[in-house]
Each structure stands twice: as structure tokens, then as C-alpha cells.
Design an enzyme around this catalytic site. Structure first.
Site, PDB file in Angstrom:
ATOM      1  N   LYS A 240       0.827  -1.219   0.000  1.00 35.68           N
ATOM      2  CA  LYS A 240       0.000   0.000   0.000  1.00 35.68           C
ATOM      3  C   LYS A 240       0.858   1.266   0.000  1.00 35.68           C
ATOM      4  O   LYS A 240       1.997   1.265   0.461  1.00 35.68           O
ATOM      5  CB  LYS A 240      -0.935  -0.010   1.214  1.00 35.68           C
ATOM      6  CG  LYS A 240      -2.015  -1.104   1.108  1.00 35.68           C
ATOM      7  CD  LYS A 240      -3.370  -0.572   0.678  1.00 35.68           C
ATOM      8  CE  LYS A 240      -4.325  -1.674   0.242  1.00 35.68           C
ATOM      9  NZ  LYS A 240      -5.255  -2.093   1.283  1.00 35.68           N
ATOM     10  N   ARG A 275      -3.987 -10.225   3.957  1.00 35.41           N
ATOM     11  CA  ARG A 275      -4.311 -10.195   2.523  1.00 35.41           C
ATOM     12  C   ARG A 275      -3.086  -9.654   1.798  1.00 35.41           C
ATOM     13  O   ARG A 275      -2.765  -8.473   1.929  1.00 35.41           O
ATOM     14  CB  ARG A 275      -5.525  -9.280   2.326  1.00 35.41           C
ATOM     15  CG  ARG A 275      -5.981  -9.112   0.909  1.00 35.41           C
ATOM     16  CD  ARG A 275      -7.100  -8.088   0.821  1.00 35.41           C
ATOM     17  NE  ARG A 275      -7.580  -7.975  -0.533  1.00 35.41           N
ATOM     18  CZ  ARG A 275      -6.986  -7.236  -1.462  1.00 35.41           C
ATOM     19  NH1 ARG A 275      -5.898  -6.549  -1.186  1.00 35.41           N
ATOM     20  NH2 ARG A 275      -7.495  -7.193  -2.687  1.00 35.41           N
TER      21      ARG A 275
HETATM   22  N1  HH2 Z   1      -7.363  -3.588  -0.376  1.00 33.77           N
HETATM   23  C1  HH2 Z   1      -7.590  -3.562  -1.690  1.00 33.77           C
HETATM   24  C2  HH2 Z   1      -8.686  -4.237  -2.258  1.00 33.77           C
HETATM   25  N2  HH2 Z   1      -9.522  -4.945  -1.486  1.00 33.77           N
HETATM   26  N3  HH2 Z   1     -10.161  -5.730   0.651  1.00 33.77           N
HETATM   27  C3  HH2 Z   1      -9.961  -5.765   1.961  1.00 33.77           C
HETATM   28  N4  HH2 Z   1     -10.796  -6.491   2.751  1.00 33.77           N
HETATM   29  N5  HH2 Z   1      -8.925  -5.121   2.570  1.00 33.77           N
HETATM   30  C4  HH2 Z   1      -8.033  -4.381   1.851  1.00 33.77           C
HETATM   31  O1  HH2 Z   1      -7.114  -3.770   2.442  1.00 33.77           O
HETATM   32  C5  HH2 Z   1      -8.212  -4.298   0.431  1.00 33.77           C
HETATM   33  C6  HH2 Z   1      -9.315  -5.001  -0.147  1.00 33.77           C
HETATM   34  C7  HH2 Z   1      -6.653  -2.814  -2.563  1.00 33.77           C
HETATM   35  O2  HH2 Z   1      -5.575  -3.617  -2.969  1.00 33.77           O
HETATM   36  P1  HH2 Z   1      -5.493  -4.379  -4.369  1.00 33.77           P
HETATM   37  O3  HH2 Z   1      -6.591  -5.357  -4.525  1.00 33.77           O
HETATM   38  O4  HH2 Z   1      -4.146  -4.956  -4.520  1.00 33.77           O
HETATM   39  O5  HH2 Z   1      -5.615  -3.217  -5.439  1.00 33.77           O
HETATM   40  P2  HH2 Z   1      -6.830  -2.716  -6.344  1.00 33.77           P
HETATM   41  O6  HH2 Z   1      -7.945  -2.318  -5.456  1.00 33.77           O
HETATM   42  O7  HH2 Z   1      -6.221  -1.554  -7.105  1.00 33.77           O
HETATM   43  O8  HH2 Z   1      -7.239  -3.847  -7.247  1.00 33.77           O
END
Ligand code: HH2
Length: 296
Positions: A240, A275
Site C-alpha cells: 500500500k 491479505r
Molecule cells: N485492499 C484492496 C482491495 N480490497 N479488501 C480488503 N478487505 N482489505 C483491503 O485492504 C483491500 C481489499 C486494494 O488492494 P489491491 O486489490 O491490490 O488493489 P486494487 O484495489 O487496485 O485492485
């Protein structure tokens, strides 16, 4: 109960999750050891792996890699929630995630989560073999809760201030830890009251979702207060931007060690579900953290 009463009750609590097994549709995972949820984004625009796994064959290969590195669950997502991201229509989200969920389910018994806040996407994903719904809006759509109850799905309820397009403009709290804890306790209590088993509910303070670096750090530092609600906590610090900011502006691909450091601290504060994109690095670090802190 008012905010002060909840603050009073949760301050000084021990970092010990009361739910020791996370149960969900067609499965469960012990929380006595750290659980790693491997992230698989089937999107063109995710902040760290956008565009890499849009092809279902590549997504399947990545799922297999994450499993071989020690992932306990694979979470498939078809809509980016990064700051500034535009929403995706349900049809497009379904086209991205369903073939991948089916393909992974055909080849592996690994538990699967769907990262969506749309009930129609969640329902199709559950039918295709997912067992958990990760909803970053904590059931904002009123159809989501009945779906969870009738399907037996597990759920991750995440806190977000605002919505992805604008959430990082000016996040503001009077007391971030109390506000996030109260919000999640209410959301989780509502799900349980509607018929979701308590052991199926996991809460997540939502790193970076309408939060400054200082807000994120406080939430990690004070994790025992969130754990005192009795719900297991999932933390999504992986790559992040607040980690990059602490390091003077590192890009996502160069935040792996920072992710590992944050996960170890969170583990020592009682978090048991992580995660992450970099499963092997986090697994190695948490295995050592466990060995150091567990009596033989
Ligand atoms: N962070 C992201 C997406 N979904 N869900 C939960 N429960 N907690 C989190 O911290 C969280 C989440 C963002 O990360 P990522 O999926 O890698 O990126 P993007 O939203 O750009 O696909």
C-alpha cells in the site's frame, strides 16, 4: 452503547481472537496459525498488479503460484478499489472473475474469496466455487446480507471512509481507532443478528481506504482494540502507498520488505489474517515470528 462506552470497554484488552476457526461456505480455516489470503486481481488497473492477470490462463498460473507459496485462500477481484479508480459494471466484473474462479476450483480445493460489493457478482462467484465474500463497503448494498445468510458464505467487512474515487482527498476523524472499531462492531453485529454465523464474520480496518499514513499506523498500533470486539481481523497492508510514503516514495513493486515488516508487527498485535500479494515473503516472516513467540 455510545462511542465513549465502547472505547472504555475495548481499551486495554488482550490481543486474542475469540473466534479460533473461520467458517464459510464449504470450508473453514484455523486461526490458531496465520492465514494468508493471496490476492489475484483480474483487472487492467489495480495499483500493483493491474493488467498482469487479465488473461484467465495467466490468472490460473498466478493462483497456482500463490498456493505453492503457502496461500491458505485465494481472493479474486475484478474491480480496482485504488484511490481514484472508476467503478466497473457488473457484466464486465463477471466476465473477468467467473472464468478464473471456475478454473481454480476445477484444479484445486483451496478456499476462494470474491472481492466485490455487488450481490450479483458475489452470487455468481459463490455458485462458481467461492466460499467467502470480501466486501469493501461492509454490505452497503441491501441485497448482500440476505445472500450471505442463504448461501452460508463467510464475509470480510471492511471500513472505508467515502468512496474510492475521492476517499484520499481529505480523510478526517476525531478518533480514528474508536470510529473504525465502532463502525465494524455495528456492521458485524448487524450481520450476526440477520443470521450470519458469528464464526463466519471477519473485520478489516481498511488500510488506505480514506485514511492518512498516520491513521493507518494508529490502526495497526491499536489492533488489540479492534480485536477486543471478538471478531478476527484481516489486514490488507500489502504494497500500500502509505508504506511507500514512509520510505520516501517507493513504487508498489519495491514495497515487499515494508509489507513484511507491517505484517509481522500486526501479527504481534494479534492479527491472524493477512491479505497479501507476496505470499512467500510474508509466510516466511510469519513462520519465524510464530516460532519466536510460541512456546515449544
Ligand atoms: N485492499 C484492496 C482491495 N480490497 N479488501 C480488503 N478487505 N482489505 C483491503 O485492504 C483491500 C481489499 C486494494 O488492494 P489491491 O486489490 O491490490 O488493489 P486494487 O484495489 O487496485 O485492485
Amino acid at each position: 452503547m455510545n462511542r465513549e462506552a465502547i472505547s472504555e470497554r475495548i481499551s486495554g484488552a488482550e490481543a486474542s481472537p475469540t473466534t479460533l476457526r473461520w467458517t464459510f461456505r464449504d470450508g473453514s480455516l484455523s486461526l490458531e496459525r496465520p492465514v494468508l489470503v493471496g490476492v489475484l486481481n483480474v483487472t487492467p488497473d489495480s495499483f500493483s498488479d493491474g493488467g498482469r492477470f487479465l488473461d484467465p490462463a495467466l490468472a490460473l498460473a498466478q493462483a497456482e503460484r500463490l498456493i505453492s507459496q503457502g496461500a491458505d485462500m485465494i481472493e479474486v477481484g475484478g474491480e480496482s478499489t485504488r484511490p481514484g479508480a472508476d467503478p466497473v459494471l457488473a457484466g464486465e466484473e463477471l466476465r473477468r472473475v467467473i472464468p478464473v474462479i471456475r478454473a481454480v476450483r476445477e484444479r484445486s480445493g483451496v478456499p476462494l474469496a470474491i472481492d466485490t460489493s455487488k450481490p450479483e457478482v458475489a452470487e455468481a462467484a459463490l455458485q462458481a466455487g467461492a466460499g467467502v465474500v470480501n466486501d469493501v463497503t461492509a454490505l452497503a448494498d441491501p441485497e448482500m446480507l440476505p445472500l450471505l445468510v442463504r448461501s452460508g458464505a463467510g464475509v470480510v467487512l471492511m471500513h472505508m471512509q467515502g468512496e474510492p474515487r475521492t476517499m484520499q482527498n481529505a480523510p478526517r476523524y476525531r478518533d480514528v481507532v474508536s470510529e473504525v472499531t465502532l463502525y465494524l462492531e455495528r456492521a458485524a453485529g448487524g450481520a450476526v443478528a440477520a443470521g450470519v454465523p458469528r464464526s463466519s464474520v471477519v473485520v478489516d480496518p481498511g488500510m488506505g481506504f480514506g485514511k492518512t499514513t498516520e491513521h493507518n499506523l494508529l490502526l495497526i498500533r491499536e489492533l488489540p482494540r479492534l480485536l477486543a470486539t471478538g471478531y478476527p481481523v484481516l489486514l490488507g497492508v500489502s504494497r500500500k502507498s502509505f508504506l511507500g510514503a514512509i520510505l520516501g516514495g517507493r513504487p508498489p513493486g519495491e514495497r515487499v520488505s515494508a509489507t513484511v515488516g507491517a505484517c509481522v508487527v500486526a501479527y504481534l498485535r494479534g492479527c491472524r489474517i493477512f491479505r497479501v500479494h507476496d505470499v512467500r515473503a510474508v509466510r516466511d516472516a510469519l513462520t519465524v515470528a510464530e516460532a519466536v513467540t510460541t512456546d515449544a
